[in-house]
Scaffold this motif. Structure first.
Motif, PDB file in Angstrom:
ATOM      1  N   LEU A  45      51.320  94.618  74.003  1.00 28.27           N
ATOM      2  CA  LEU A  45      52.170  94.984  72.859  1.00 28.27           C
ATOM      3  C   LEU A  45      53.653  94.926  73.251  1.00 28.27           C
ATOM      4  O   LEU A  45      54.503  94.584  72.442  1.00 28.27           O
ATOM      5  N   LEU A  46      53.920  95.260  74.498  1.00 24.24           N
ATOM      6  CA  LEU A  46      55.316  95.284  74.968  1.00 24.24           C
ATOM      7  C   LEU A  46      56.051  93.979  74.690  1.00 24.24           C
ATOM      8  O   LEU A  46      57.174  93.984  74.186  1.00 24.24           O
ATOM      9  N   VAL A  47      55.409  92.859  75.021  1.00 24.90           N
ATOM     10  CA  VAL A  47      56.132  91.583  74.963  1.00 24.90           C
ATOM     11  C   VAL A  47      56.390  91.091  73.544  1.00 24.90           C
ATOM     12  O   VAL A  47      57.242  90.231  73.330  1.00 24.90           O
ATOM     13  N   GLU A  48      55.644  91.618  72.588  1.00 27.31           N
ATOM     14  CA  GLU A  48      55.845  91.155  71.204  1.00 27.31           C
ATOM     15  C   GLU A  48      56.876  92.002  70.456  1.00 27.31           C
ATOM     16  O   GLU A  48      57.226  91.694  69.315  1.00 27.31           O
ATOM     17  N   GLN A  49      57.360  93.070  71.077  1.00 26.55           N
ATOM     18  CA  GLN A  49      58.338  93.924  70.394  1.00 26.55           C
ATOM     19  C   GLN A  49      59.600  93.123  70.083  1.00 26.55           C
ATOM     20  O   GLN A  49      60.009  92.271  70.864  1.00 26.55           O
ATOM     21  N   PRO A  50      60.232  93.416  68.942  1.00 26.96           N
ATOM     22  CA  PRO A  50      61.412  92.630  68.535  1.00 26.96           C
ATOM     23  C   PRO A  50      62.570  92.760  69.528  1.00 26.96           C
ATOM     24  O   PRO A  50      62.659  93.749  70.255  1.00 26.96           O
ATOM     25  N   ASN A  51      63.461  91.781  69.510  1.00 21.17           N
ATOM     26  CA  ASN A  51      64.622  91.799  70.406  1.00 21.17           C
ATOM     27  C   ASN A  51      65.547  92.986  70.145  1.00 21.17           C
ATOM     28  O   ASN A  51      66.176  93.497  71.060  1.00 21.17           O
ATOM     29  N   THR A  52      65.656  93.374  68.891  1.00 22.18           N
ATOM     30  CA  THR A  52      66.498  94.498  68.449  1.00 22.18           C
ATOM     31  C   THR A  52      67.957  94.354  68.899  1.00 22.18           C
ATOM     32  O   THR A  52      68.825  94.078  68.092  1.00 22.18           O
ATOM     33  N   ASP A  53      68.239  94.579  70.157  1.00 23.47           N
ATOM     34  CA  ASP A  53      69.595  94.335  70.664  1.00 23.47           C
ATOM     35  C   ASP A  53      69.470  94.001  72.151  1.00 23.47           C
ATOM     36  O   ASP A  53      68.370  93.921  72.681  1.00 23.47           O
ATOM     37  N   TRP A  54      70.615  93.837  72.819  1.00 24.18           N
ATOM     38  CA  TRP A  54      70.586  93.424  74.229  1.00 24.18           C
ATOM     39  C   TRP A  54      69.917  94.505  75.099  1.00 24.18           C
ATOM     40  O   TRP A  54      69.250  94.200  76.076  1.00 24.18           O
TER      41      TRP A  54
END
Lengths: 253, 316, 95
Positions: free
Chosen positions: A85-94
């Motif tokens: 699940l970790l790797v699919e989380q959105p980029n959101t910000d830097w």
């Protein structure tokens, strides 16, 4: 599952992680905070997608038939993806992107190190030997960014702590063995995640301490990725990534 | 004294001696170069956006890594060019400020949208093809840092056009739908591509001076003609049709004649009225503003570390 | 926001063992660690190097271009520094 099926499914665990975080990182291309880092993160994305290709090629050979390095990422549906699940989380910000990358890099490094040292599968070892070099650099890069931003300004510290707190829930899953991972370990080709878990916590603690960031005290773990129970974000990753193959089935590009 | 310096400067240019950053140069030479190099750098950076639009949707992994590497190269090229421009006395941040406020221009081609996968092919083939036509002579431009940056750019660019053409070729050998997609992309990108060479020579006021200073080596129209001449046969191999009824071989000129360019469209896009001007600029401004806290934090951390080091040296 | 630009660094790359480091260009980075990594990511994507030097640009010192004649022309007439200045018999093949 016979041994071949375990191997196939285990490779997908590895490949899907690198594929999906590579896909996420590639969303940054052209939008990074500064030109030099735009280039740096794209290099990481290229390494990871390159690794995924090698793994998908291996998986496709095992599967045989029409299976290719492309049918695996482009023609499976959400429930068949094995990534965390970790790797699919959105980029959101830097900050989120760096923390996600750091948590993954430590894991990615340890898994590949163990495969390289201990796996009885020569092909996996070969791929790991190449990956470990890349991963060593990724880990150095993301560790430095965690420290730089954690110990930078008040704003950056706050953003980093928020990202750490939010993404922490997805780190427990790294070490909860799926049936495939357990079998792969028993059969001698999969990485020993119990050993990796301890090392992961040590490294993460070391870097977060240096970054003046706090490790969340919760031991709650979101899980499901390894068995195909993904977040809602994932459907959109696939909708985008698979668009061409779905809109124009069976063509060469 | 001034006249003397200017004569010496021009003599160096005539002798093909490169001008280096700390050499005396006419103020107008410096300004012209600064404008041209920074525009060129901006074009590379803004140029990442239309192709970046397809990275996450590339149809297979081979195409995905190639496109990603290509767009990344453009970031690199922007970086080399900003570095060259910085030797003329303007910081990269100042140049970006001019881009973000709309004071500086970039190549208008990037204000057109990328609608289908075939656009990745057409851009690589035509837009990069036109860019290479422009850029190869710039490897010999009179300003040293610019020429050196261009040598590096040209070396790296050589895969870009091939990448694009290969995409077109695959489409043209594919299904009817793919071939139609390729033709449609050619139809949309052809005219903007040949406009990339800039206004006709009669309407290009700065060209003569730039030629005299050997910043430019060929005129806009010469380069445009050269591009059209080589592109026609490439199009035939693909089995596609260039969307210009007036395009035909002129035996006496030894060149292809071609139709009238719609300069009104060109001027509109330059003036900000292209299909994607706003989106492109907004994307750049957003990336820059969202990155401010990151850049600041890195600076703050570097300062803290430097202070710590100084203190520990003093203590020792 | 401090809005302070990251310093400029000059990058030197050794293309392979046995060669000098050669100036290849410049870049921006907040500190030296980042400067080396940025140099790696920007200037060695195509296996251009095996070793990197970075120097913050402000630490490069250079001569004035106006001194060029005084500095470099005097070497121009010292032909005796070159092997071809010396006339030797043809029988003596390789010296």
């Amino acid at each position: 599952m016979d041994q071949k099926e375990v191997l196939f499914d285990y490779i997908l665990h590895l490949a899907d992680n690198s594929m999906i975080i590579g896909q996420r990182n590639s969303e940054w291309c052209g939008h990074g905070p500064v030109l030099e880092q735009d280039i740096a993160l794209t290099n990481i994305a290229l390494d990871l997608i390159g690794e995924a290709r090698s793994l998908y090629q291996y998986a496709a050979e095992i599967k045989g038939g029409n299976c290719t390095e492309d049918s695996l990422p482009f023609l499976r549906d959400i429930r068949e993806f094995r990534n965390l699940l970790l790797v699919e989380q959105p980029n959101t910000d830097w900050a989120y992107t760096i923390v996600r990358q750091f948590f993954f890099d430590v894991f990615h490094y340890l898994v590949n190190k163990d495969i390289l040292d201990n796996s009885n599968d020569l092909r996996l070892k070969e791929i790991a030997a190449k990956t470990i070099k890349e991963s060593t650099y990724h880990l150095k890069w993301s560790s430095e960014w965690v420290i730089r931003l954690g110990d930078g300004t008040d704003i950056s510290k706050l953003k980093m702590q928020t990202a750490v707190d939010d993404l922490w829930d997805f780190t427990g899953e790294l070490f909860i063995l799926s049936e495939t991972e357990q079998k792969a370990m028993d059969l001698g080709f999969g990485a020993d995640l119990k050993k990796a878990e301890q090392l992961w916590h040590e490294k993460v603690k070391e870097i977060l301490n240096e970054a003046c960031l706090t490790i969340p005290s919760t031991d709650f773990a979101q899980q499901g990725g390894k068995t195909g129970i993904h977040s809602e974000h994932f459907g959109y990753i696939l909708a985008e990534m698979q668009f061409m193959q779905r809109a124009y089935p069976g063509l060469e590009w | 004294m001034e006249i003397n310096l200017e004569e010496q400067f021009q003599a160096k240019i005539e002798q093909e001696i490169k001008i280096e950053p700390r050499d005396w140069m006419p103020e107008k030479y410096r300004k012209t170069l600064l404008r041209q190099i920074s525009q060129h750098a901006h074009s590379e950076i803004v140029g990442m956006l239309p192709e970046g639009n397809w990275i996450t949707r590339a149809p297979n992994l081979r195409r995905k890594v190639a496109l990603l590497a290509k767009v990344q190269d453009e970031a690199g090229h922007g970086l080399y060019l900003y570095s060259a421009a910085e030797t003329l006395g303007m910081s990269r941040d100042q140049m970006l400020e001019e881009l973000h406020t709309g004071k500086a221009k970039y190549s208008s081609i990037f204000n057109y949208p990328t609608l289908t996968w075939a656009d990745m092919g057409a851009i690589g083939w035509l837009v990069d093809g036109a860019a290479i036509m422009n850029q190869v002579p710039l490897c010999r431009t009179s300003y040293g840092p610019y020429a050196r940056a261009m040598v590096r750019v040209c070396k790296e660019e050589s895969f870009h056009q091939r990448q694009g053409y290969e995409i077109m070729l695959t489409l043209c050998k594919g299904s009817e739908a793919q071939k139609a997609m390729a033709q449609d992309a050619l139809n949309r990108w052809w005219w903007p591509s040949i406009m990339m060479f800039g206004p006709n020579d009669d309407n290009s006021p700065n060209s003569a001076q730039s030629m005299k200073w050997k910043i430019k080596r060929f005129s806009n129209d010469e380069l445009r003609q050269k591009f059209i001449d080589v592109t026609v046969s490439q199009t035939e191999i693909l089995g596609l049709t260039i969307p210009d009824k007036d395009l035909k071989w002129n035996e006496s000129r030894g060149h292809y004649d071609f139709g009238t360019i719609n300069w009104e469209e060109f001027n509109n896009v330059v003036a900000g009225k292209g299909p994607c001007n706003k989106e492109r600029l907004n994307a750049r401004v957003k990336a820059w503003e969202n990155g401010a806290w990151v850049r600041d934090a890195a600076t703050a951390y570097a300062e803290k570390r430097a202070n710590k080091k100084n203190n520990s040296t003093e203590a020792a | 926001m401090t809005n302070k630009e990251w310093p400029l660094w000059e990058v030197f790359i050794r293309a392979k063992q046995g060669l000098n480091h050669k100036h290849v260009g410049s870049l921006h980075a907040a500190d030296q660690t980042m400067a080396i990594e940025n140099a790696r990511d920007v200037y060695t994507r195509r296996m251009e190097g095996v070793s990197i030097w970075v120097v913050e640009s402000k630490y490069i010192h250079a001569n004035e271009p106006s001194e060029q004649d005084a500095l470099f022309d005097p070497a121009n007439d010292k032909v005796y520094r070159h092997p071809t200045f010396y006339i030797l018999p043809e029988e003596l093949n390789h010296m």
